[in-house]
Design an enzyme around this catalytic site. Structure first.
Site, PDB file in Angstrom:
ATOM      1  N   GLY A 121      -8.328  74.199  42.404  1.00  8.45           N
ATOM      2  CA  GLY A 121      -7.940  73.318  43.521  1.00  8.45           C
ATOM      3  C   GLY A 121      -6.496  73.146  43.506  1.00  8.45           C
ATOM      4  O   GLY A 121      -5.769  73.301  42.580  1.00  8.45           O
ATOM      5  N   HIS A 131      -5.056  63.489  44.591  1.00  7.51           N
ATOM      6  CA  HIS A 131      -3.723  63.975  45.148  1.00  7.51           C
ATOM      7  C   HIS A 131      -3.349  63.336  46.541  1.00  7.51           C
ATOM      8  O   HIS A 131      -2.068  63.112  46.575  1.00  7.51           O
ATOM      9  CB  HIS A 131      -3.771  65.373  44.991  1.00  7.51           C
ATOM     10  N   CYS A 179      -3.573  70.195  35.362  1.00  3.25           N
ATOM     11  CA  CYS A 179      -2.976  69.925  36.785  1.00  3.25           C
ATOM     12  C   CYS A 179      -1.798  70.803  36.653  1.00  3.25           C
ATOM     13  O   CYS A 179      -0.932  71.053  36.093  1.00  3.25           O
ATOM     14  CB  CYS A 179      -2.493  68.756  37.372  1.00  3.25           C
ATOM     15  N   LEU A 180      -1.991  71.864  38.091  1.00  7.01           N
ATOM     16  CA  LEU A 180      -0.838  72.567  38.182  1.00  7.01           C
ATOM     17  C   LEU A 180       0.580  72.094  38.156  1.00  7.01           C
ATOM     18  O   LEU A 180       1.449  72.602  37.858  1.00  7.01           O
ATOM     19  CB  LEU A 180      -1.002  73.467  39.199  1.00  7.01           C
ATOM     20  N   GLN A 189       0.848  69.010  46.545  1.00  9.73           N
ATOM     21  CA  GLN A 189       1.282  69.850  45.416  1.00  9.73           C
ATOM     22  C   GLN A 189       2.083  71.038  45.983  1.00  9.73           C
ATOM     23  O   GLN A 189       2.905  71.465  45.160  1.00  9.73           O
ATOM     24  CB  GLN A 189       0.165  70.437  44.613  1.00  9.73           C
ATOM     25  N   HIS A 214     -10.454  64.999  41.561  1.00  6.35           N
ATOM     26  CA  HIS A 214      -9.151  65.421  41.068  1.00  6.35           C
ATOM     27  C   HIS A 214      -8.245  65.565  42.270  1.00  6.35           C
ATOM     28  O   HIS A 214      -7.117  65.050  42.602  1.00  6.35           O
ATOM     29  CB  HIS A 214      -9.055  66.576  40.259  1.00  6.35           C
ATOM     30  N   GLU A 215      -8.817  66.515  43.278  1.00  6.92           N
ATOM     31  CA  GLU A 215      -7.823  66.828  44.518  1.00  6.92           C
ATOM     32  C   GLU A 215      -7.796  65.695  45.379  1.00  6.92           C
ATOM     33  O   GLU A 215      -6.680  65.551  46.141  1.00  6.92           O
ATOM     34  CB  GLU A 215      -8.180  67.996  44.980  1.00  6.92           C
TER      35      GLU A 215
END
Length: 192
Positions: free
Chosen positions: A45, A152, A106-107, A50, A148-149
């Site tokens: 995701g 963000h 997480c990226l 991000q 999760h996304e």
């Protein structure tokens, strides 16, 4: 085009995203770049904050994970067929089910993974990439990735769910990420 992932410590990750319309400049190219960036960074995701955009947009592909699970692991997520979808201006309508733990990463916060508790199911309303109104219910791993996304675009990070002691224990790692003292195999942009 592969875009750099914004690292922890950048204020854009803490800002709630704004709704966008179909006339958002370069939207289709942005979505294509987000998919390319997601796959290049081996993620499941990716949210617009991000990549430095404070807008309510994210992409999710849980199918790639679910399709590669061993049969016994796949049984854990029965009823979750996976999703590959663009979510624009999403709003969670309902959260249901018992909360369950899963080790999230997480990226934007590389090298840190922690057990996070989230509900089993979510019901969400959003626009797809063609600005068609959608409403859907997701469960299991797909729901978790969407939660999760979604966080963000609300300016939240998975580490916000950690207890104070756990946060204290990872403080040095978070500081290292902010300072760019972490190595990853994808493009990152660190706070200045």
């Amino acid at each position: 085009m592969i875009l750099p992932i914004i690292a922890y410590g950048d204020p854009v990750l803490r800002k709630a995203g704004e709704d966008i319309g179909p006339d958002y400049p370069g939207l289709q190219e942005l979505i294509a770049n987000m998919w390319e960036t997601l796959y290049a960074s081996h993620g499941v995701g990716l949210a617009a904050p991000q990549i430095g955009r404070s807008i309510r947009l994210f992409v999710v592909d849980s199918r790639q994970v679910l399709d590669n699970l061993e049969p016994d692991e796949r049984e854990e997520y029965a009823g979750d067929d996976g999703v590959k979808q663009v979510f624009i201006n999403p709003r969670i309508v309902d959260r249901e089910g018992e909360e369950w733990a899963y080790e999230e990463g997480c990226l934007s916060i590389p090298k840190i993974r922690e057990d996070i508790y989230r509900p089993e199911t979510l019901h969400i309303r959003y626009m797809d990439e063609h600005f068609q109104q959608q409403e859907a219910t997701f469960n299991g791993l797909s729901a978790r990735i969407i939660f999760h996304e979604y966080d963000h675009v609300e300016g939240k990070l998975f580490i916000d769910y950690l207890k104070p002691l756990k946060k204290k224990l990872i403080r040095k790692k978070l500081d290292d990420i902010t300072r760019g003292k972490v190595q990853v195999d994808y493009k990152m942009r660190f706070p200045r």
